[in-house]
Design an enzyme around this catalytic site. Structure first.
Site, PDB file in Angstrom:
ATOM      1  N   LYS A  40      -4.037 -12.884   1.590  1.00  0.00           N
ATOM      2  CA  LYS A  40      -4.388 -11.812   2.521  1.00  0.00           C
ATOM      3  C   LYS A  40      -5.900 -11.739   2.660  1.00  0.00           C
ATOM      4  O   LYS A  40      -6.618 -11.547   1.675  1.00  0.00           O
ATOM      5  CB  LYS A  40      -3.834 -10.470   2.032  1.00  0.00           C
ATOM      6  CG  LYS A  40      -3.966  -9.346   3.057  1.00  0.00           C
ATOM      7  CD  LYS A  40      -3.148  -8.142   2.648  1.00  0.00           C
ATOM      8  CE  LYS A  40      -3.147  -7.059   3.731  1.00  0.00           C
ATOM      9  NZ  LYS A  40      -2.238  -5.940   3.396  1.00  0.00           N
ATOM     10  N   ASN A  75      -3.976 -10.612  -2.835  1.00  0.00           N
ATOM     11  CA  ASN A  75      -4.828  -9.712  -2.054  1.00  0.00           C
ATOM     12  C   ASN A  75      -6.261  -9.830  -2.548  1.00  0.00           C
ATOM     13  O   ASN A  75      -6.617  -9.259  -3.583  1.00  0.00           O
ATOM     14  CB  ASN A  75      -4.310  -8.277  -2.200  1.00  0.00           C
ATOM     15  CG  ASN A  75      -5.133  -7.278  -1.399  1.00  0.00           C
ATOM     16  OD1 ASN A  75      -6.064  -7.652  -0.681  1.00  0.00           O
ATOM     17  ND2 ASN A  75      -4.816  -6.006  -1.525  1.00  0.00           N
ATOM     18  N   PHE A  78      -6.869   0.240  -5.701  1.00  0.00           N
ATOM     19  CA  PHE A  78      -5.774  -0.379  -6.464  1.00  0.00           C
ATOM     20  C   PHE A  78      -5.233   0.558  -7.548  1.00  0.00           C
ATOM     21  O   PHE A  78      -5.019   0.147  -8.699  1.00  0.00           O
ATOM     22  CB  PHE A  78      -6.220  -1.700  -7.106  1.00  0.00           C
ATOM     23  CG  PHE A  78      -6.363  -2.858  -6.159  1.00  0.00           C
ATOM     24  CD1 PHE A  78      -6.003  -2.767  -4.824  1.00  0.00           C
ATOM     25  CD2 PHE A  78      -6.877  -4.073  -6.611  1.00  0.00           C
ATOM     26  CE1 PHE A  78      -6.142  -3.859  -3.960  1.00  0.00           C
ATOM     27  CE2 PHE A  78      -7.016  -5.165  -5.764  1.00  0.00           C
ATOM     28  CZ  PHE A  78      -6.656  -5.052  -4.439  1.00  0.00           C
ATOM     29  N   ASN A  88     -12.255  -2.064  -1.521  1.00  0.00           N
ATOM     30  CA  ASN A  88     -12.409  -0.949  -2.456  1.00  0.00           C
ATOM     31  C   ASN A  88     -12.503  -1.351  -3.919  1.00  0.00           C
ATOM     32  O   ASN A  88     -12.572  -0.491  -4.795  1.00  0.00           O
ATOM     33  CB  ASN A  88     -11.240   0.032  -2.266  1.00  0.00           C
ATOM     34  CG  ASN A  88     -11.209   0.588  -0.854  1.00  0.00           C
ATOM     35  OD1 ASN A  88     -12.242   0.919  -0.282  1.00  0.00           O
ATOM     36  ND2 ASN A  88     -10.017   0.673  -0.273  1.00  0.00           N
ATOM     37  N   THR A  89     -12.500  -2.649  -4.186  1.00  0.00           N
ATOM     38  CA  THR A  89     -12.774  -3.168  -5.524  1.00  0.00           C
ATOM     39  C   THR A  89     -14.036  -4.012  -5.426  1.00  0.00           C
ATOM     40  O   THR A  89     -14.022  -5.079  -4.799  1.00  0.00           O
ATOM     41  CB  THR A  89     -11.611  -4.025  -6.050  1.00  0.00           C
ATOM     42  OG1 THR A  89     -10.439  -3.209  -6.163  1.00  0.00           O
ATOM     43  CG2 THR A  89     -11.943  -4.622  -7.416  1.00  0.00           C
ATOM     44  N   SER A 110       0.019   2.047   8.603  1.00  0.00           N
ATOM     45  CA  SER A 110      -0.718   3.239   9.026  1.00  0.00           C
ATOM     46  C   SER A 110      -0.198   3.845  10.317  1.00  0.00           C
ATOM     47  O   SER A 110      -0.245   5.070  10.502  1.00  0.00           O
ATOM     48  CB  SER A 110      -2.214   2.908   9.179  1.00  0.00           C
ATOM     49  OG  SER A 110      -2.777   2.563   7.933  1.00  0.00           O
ATOM     50  N   ASN A 146      -6.437  -7.361   6.276  1.00  0.00           N
ATOM     51  CA  ASN A 146      -6.595  -6.119   5.525  1.00  0.00           C
ATOM     52  C   ASN A 146      -7.374  -5.114   6.377  1.00  0.00           C
ATOM     53  O   ASN A 146      -7.544  -5.296   7.581  1.00  0.00           O
ATOM     54  CB  ASN A 146      -7.316  -6.410   4.200  1.00  0.00           C
ATOM     55  CG  ASN A 146      -6.860  -5.525   3.056  1.00  0.00           C
ATOM     56  OD1 ASN A 146      -6.747  -4.317   3.214  1.00  0.00           O
ATOM     57  ND2 ASN A 146      -6.589  -6.126   1.909  1.00  0.00           N
ATOM     58  N   GLY A 160       0.802  -1.215   0.000  1.00  0.00           N
ATOM     59  CA  GLY A 160       0.000   0.000   0.000  1.00  0.00           C
ATOM     60  C   GLY A 160       0.830   1.257   0.000  1.00  0.00           C
ATOM     61  O   GLY A 160       0.429   2.263  -0.575  1.00  0.00           O
ATOM     62  N   ASN A 178      -9.138   4.673   3.745  1.00  0.00           N
ATOM     63  CA  ASN A 178      -8.795   4.869   2.339  1.00  0.00           C
ATOM     64  C   ASN A 178      -9.768   4.120   1.446  1.00  0.00           C
ATOM     65  O   ASN A 178     -10.307   3.077   1.829  1.00  0.00           O
ATOM     66  CB  ASN A 178      -7.349   4.422   2.066  1.00  0.00           C
ATOM     67  CG  ASN A 178      -7.260   2.964   1.658  1.00  0.00           C
ATOM     68  OD1 ASN A 178      -7.435   2.625   0.486  1.00  0.00           O
ATOM     69  ND2 ASN A 178      -6.997   2.093   2.632  1.00  0.00           N
ATOM     70  N   SER A 233      -9.290  -6.450  -0.200  1.00  0.00           N
ATOM     71  CA  SER A 233      -9.533  -5.011  -0.218  1.00  0.00           C
ATOM     72  C   SER A 233     -11.028  -4.754  -0.350  1.00  0.00           C
ATOM     73  O   SER A 233     -11.697  -5.384  -1.174  1.00  0.00           O
ATOM     74  CB  SER A 233      -8.803  -4.363  -1.395  1.00  0.00           C
ATOM     75  OG  SER A 233      -9.239  -3.018  -1.557  1.00  0.00           O
TER      76      SER A 233
END
Length: 368
Positions: free
Chosen positions: A220, A179, A124, A184-185, A321, A249, A72, A120, A182
């Protein structure tokens, strides 16, 4: 990302830029500036060897220490060597997808300063396989080099994209991470379900078997899985020759930051608020997978929290982070703290502490 977010990032050669200029920039512009600075050699290098207490063998990889930079930060494989020279035992680049993609619309990166959290929804964003491959080809990285592979958002077959990733990087990386967690996809986390996961791992590992070298492959997973879902994943994984898991994640839950600024933003929550959830899931997976290697990620922010990941069942850990708020010196602080913990227990290596409190963390009885 941490450079873009934090006024507390303390790189001596960059301190003026960080404190005076980065907060005036767009977050991703600031991140780009820091990547450029690292690429130019402006980050400090580790000056003393890691203690023998931290030497770790992970899936056949000999690590000077078990503390890594998580995927990331270096999405496009631009600064793997400088990160390793700072003292990380492993550096994981990506997530990279077969084709370049711009990711989700901006703004897509948010701080929750009072909780030391980050949200976030990057999506990707990366320059694609070929750009990363060209940067890594022939590069000497003094740490284990991981390549985190993913799928393009508009791909007709997500699994085919992971196969392409294995084909591209199997003979270049020290390990690969698939991965599939996530948030976000859209649809990506569906690959964690039974039949989809069987197909994914079957095709990835069959492709790995055709490579010149047997590169370790990690999976992951998300921290938002219930125990029934963990049962399914463990059953599927143990029926394969997958080398290990990365837990976890980011989370889509907001209980730990409810009511705080930016807490309602869509995306994955990371940082300190993720620690308890991700560590419990780590322990629960440790109970299910026996001795299968696990890398613990999520909310590590201090030597105590790093130690807790090992006690919950991690063989190695990754940061990201927390360095937004703790600065780059957090890496050295954590490593020194782990050495002290090993000595305090009259042990000789961090591996001897792995899993010592798995049951308590799995049951939700352990907290920092």
């Amino acid at each position: 990302m941490f450079s873009a977010l934090s006024p507390l990032l303390r790189i001596p050669a960059l301190s003026g830029l960080t404190q005076k200029a980065l907060l005036k920039m767009d977050a991703e512009t600031a991140h780009g500036a820091t990547i450029t600075a690292l690429r130019l050699g402006l980050a400090p290098e580790q000056t003393r060897a890691d203690g023998a207490e931290l030497r770790t063998n992970l899936c056949g990889l000999d690590l000077n220490n078990p503390v890594g930079m998580a995927a990331g930060f270096d999405k496009n494989a631009e600064v793997a060597r400088p990160l390793a020279q700072m003292g990380f035992g492993m550096v994981e680049i990506g997530t990279v997808t077969p084709r370049p993609q711009v990711g989700n619309p901006k703004p897509r990166l948010f701080r929750i300063p009072s909780a030391h959290g980050v949200i976030n929804r990057m999506g990707f964003n990366n320059e694609g396989h070929q750009a990363a491959f060209e940067r890594l080809k022939g590069l000497r990285v003094p740490a284990a080099l991981g390549v985190n592979i993913g799928a393009n958002k508009d791909s007709e077959d997500f699994i085919a994209d992971y196969v392409i990733g294995v084909q591209k990087f199997a003979d270049l990386a020290d390990y690969l991470t698939a991965n599939i967690s996530s948030p976000n996809t859209p649809g990506l986390r569906n690959l964690q379900a039974d039949e989809a996961l069987r197909r994914l791992l079957g095709e990835i590992l069959a492709t790995r078997a055709k490579a010149r070298t047997r590169v370790p492959v990690f999976l992951k997973i998300a921290p938002d899985l219930d125990e029934a879902a963990l049962d399914v994943i463990a059953k599927v994984v143990l029926a394969t020759d997958l080398d290990g898991l990365i837990v976890s994640n980011t989370t889509v839950t907001r209980d730990a930051v409810a009511g705080l600024d930016n807490a309602d933003e869509t995306g994955g929550l990371s940082g300190k608020p993720l620690f308890d959830l991700s560590t419990q899931k780590l322990a629960q997976m440790r109970q299910r997978v026996g001795d299968l290697p696990i890398i613990g990620v999520g909310g590590i922010h201090s030597p105590q929290s790093a130690l807790a990941k090992f006690e919950a069942g991690a063989n190695a850990i990754q940061l990201y982070s927390a360095m937004v708020f703790g600065g780059l010196e957090l890496l050295d602080t954590i490593k020194r703290g782990l050495v002290a913990a090993v000595r305090a227990e009259a042990k000789t290596n961090i591996a001897e502490l792995v899993g010592s409190k798995t049951a308590d963390w799995a049951a939700g009885k352990a907290r920092l």
